[in-house]
Design an enzyme around this catalytic site. Sequence first.
Site, PDB file in Angstrom:
ATOM      1  N   HIS A  60       1.603   2.255  -3.577  1.00  0.00           N
ATOM      2  CA  HIS A  60       0.532   3.068  -4.181  1.00  0.00           C
ATOM      3  C   HIS A  60       0.581   4.500  -3.647  1.00  0.00           C
ATOM      4  O   HIS A  60       0.493   5.466  -4.410  1.00  0.00           O
ATOM      5  CB  HIS A  60      -0.835   2.465  -3.849  1.00  0.00           C
ATOM      6  CG  HIS A  60      -1.095   1.128  -4.471  1.00  0.00           C
ATOM      7  ND1 HIS A  60      -0.989   0.895  -5.816  1.00  0.00           N
ATOM      8  CD2 HIS A  60      -1.481  -0.055  -3.918  1.00  0.00           C
ATOM      9  CE1 HIS A  60      -1.293  -0.373  -6.077  1.00  0.00           C
ATOM     10  NE2 HIS A  60      -1.587  -0.971  -4.932  1.00  0.00           N
ATOM     11  N   GLU A 114       0.821  -1.211   0.000  1.00  0.00           N
ATOM     12  CA  GLU A 114       0.000   0.000   0.000  1.00  0.00           C
ATOM     13  C   GLU A 114       0.852   1.257   0.000  1.00  0.00           C
ATOM     14  O   GLU A 114       0.466   2.283  -0.576  1.00  0.00           O
ATOM     15  CB  GLU A 114      -0.944  -0.003   1.206  1.00  0.00           C
ATOM     16  CG  GLU A 114      -1.914  -1.181   1.239  1.00  0.00           C
ATOM     17  CD  GLU A 114      -2.696  -1.358  -0.053  1.00  0.00           C
ATOM     18  OE1 GLU A 114      -2.988  -0.346  -0.728  1.00  0.00           O
ATOM     19  OE2 GLU A 114      -2.993  -2.506  -0.408  1.00  0.00           O
TER      20      GLU A 114
END
Length: 449
Positions: A27, A24
């Site tokens: 991203h 994550e």
Amino acid sequence: MSLSGLISALPAIGVLAILIVVHELGHFMAARLQGIYANKFSIGFGPILWKYQGPETEYAIRAFPLGGFVGFPDDDPEENKIDPNDPNLLRNRPILDRAIVISAGVIANLIFAYLILVLQVGTVGVQQTSQPGVLIDGFFKVSQVSPQAAQAGIQAGDSLFIDSSKEQGKFDVAYNPATNSVDLLTTSTSPLELQLGRKDEAGKLKPVKVSLTPEVNSDGKGLTGIQLTPTPAIQAGLKPGDVVLALNGQEFGQSVRSIQAFQKTIRENPGKPVEFKVKRGEQVFPLTVTPKPNAENEGTIGVGLSPNGEIQRQRVNPIAAFGAGAEEFQNIVNDTIAGFGQLISRFSKVADQVAGPVAIVAVGAKIAQSDAASLFQFAALISINLAIINILPLPALDGGHLAFLLIEGVRGKPLPTKIQDGVMQTGLMLLLGLGIFLIIRDTANLIPQ
């Protein structure tokens, strides 16, 4: 789970948590570095267990630890006091910018896996066998038994396990081409402890131990009174305790992956002669073995395989670690892709090997207890698997979002929002359902029967 079991599982849980954060974070950083708004950073799905509101982003840990997500204010920019036409909204960026954000999680996992492997080979080292080659042992099917062997408790249909690493030179086989029969011989004249496998009523192989005193023939060899089912390996002259140094010219060194390379060569050559380079004692000689096709038309030769010698770790210097780490990285990627290929081509055979978070943590806990240094390899393996799974063009995964971008690039405009949302929501529900199913199944499998 006991307290000791929970403590041993903590390193594996920590590894999974780190991998999700890395994914994550990929991203998140790809968005932030391009000036794109990102208002949520969440580990897990479902109800919020803990959160922290930063100046621009809400950081949260949620109830279902099946991944995570980075949220963007694209769906309701006005609520976040952002102009809907603001170029820093993800949806207003060119396709390439969005593709970088979507694929950054996969890239982060791959980079992290490589760095972990570099750290491993430079600190704790990589596993190698103490001697080159692959050791022949394993299960051999009992076809007939003498009255003496039957009295000892051995039955036709049993599987006999010979551990060549511990019983080197103790057993021999004599193949008679005229009768297509195989006699099990032994160099020992004292009572033998034999490890058998016998199927129960449910068809499961259960361990059975028997003691057998061999008879001595005129050649001084012990007769066990056991005949084995002839296999391609035995018919060609391969014996328990032999060491295979090469197949079809491919030399086996001290890599623990030699067994996988051996299996691959045999599997891919059904009905075709395979050239063996065999070491027996101090003698090295060639043998030709023709694998027999099985029901899936894959080659088999009917023996078990073991590492030759003890498993050891060998470190390399910091500079060489980058090259050795790259080699390990390539091996794991190739194995993972091959595993996904088998899942597609042999789904009914390997579907039960698909593991959820509980099973992964259980495996990691065992690794932490037996060989904590292998947690490096465990982390790299899971990170690469996470990357490859996420890049698949399936709804709710990064690959699904990239597929929508590809369609947008071909059409010149995106698919209607309702269609994209419907596909993604359906995919998310299926993903959560699969995750919950795997958690329940793997938890049930861990409960003693």
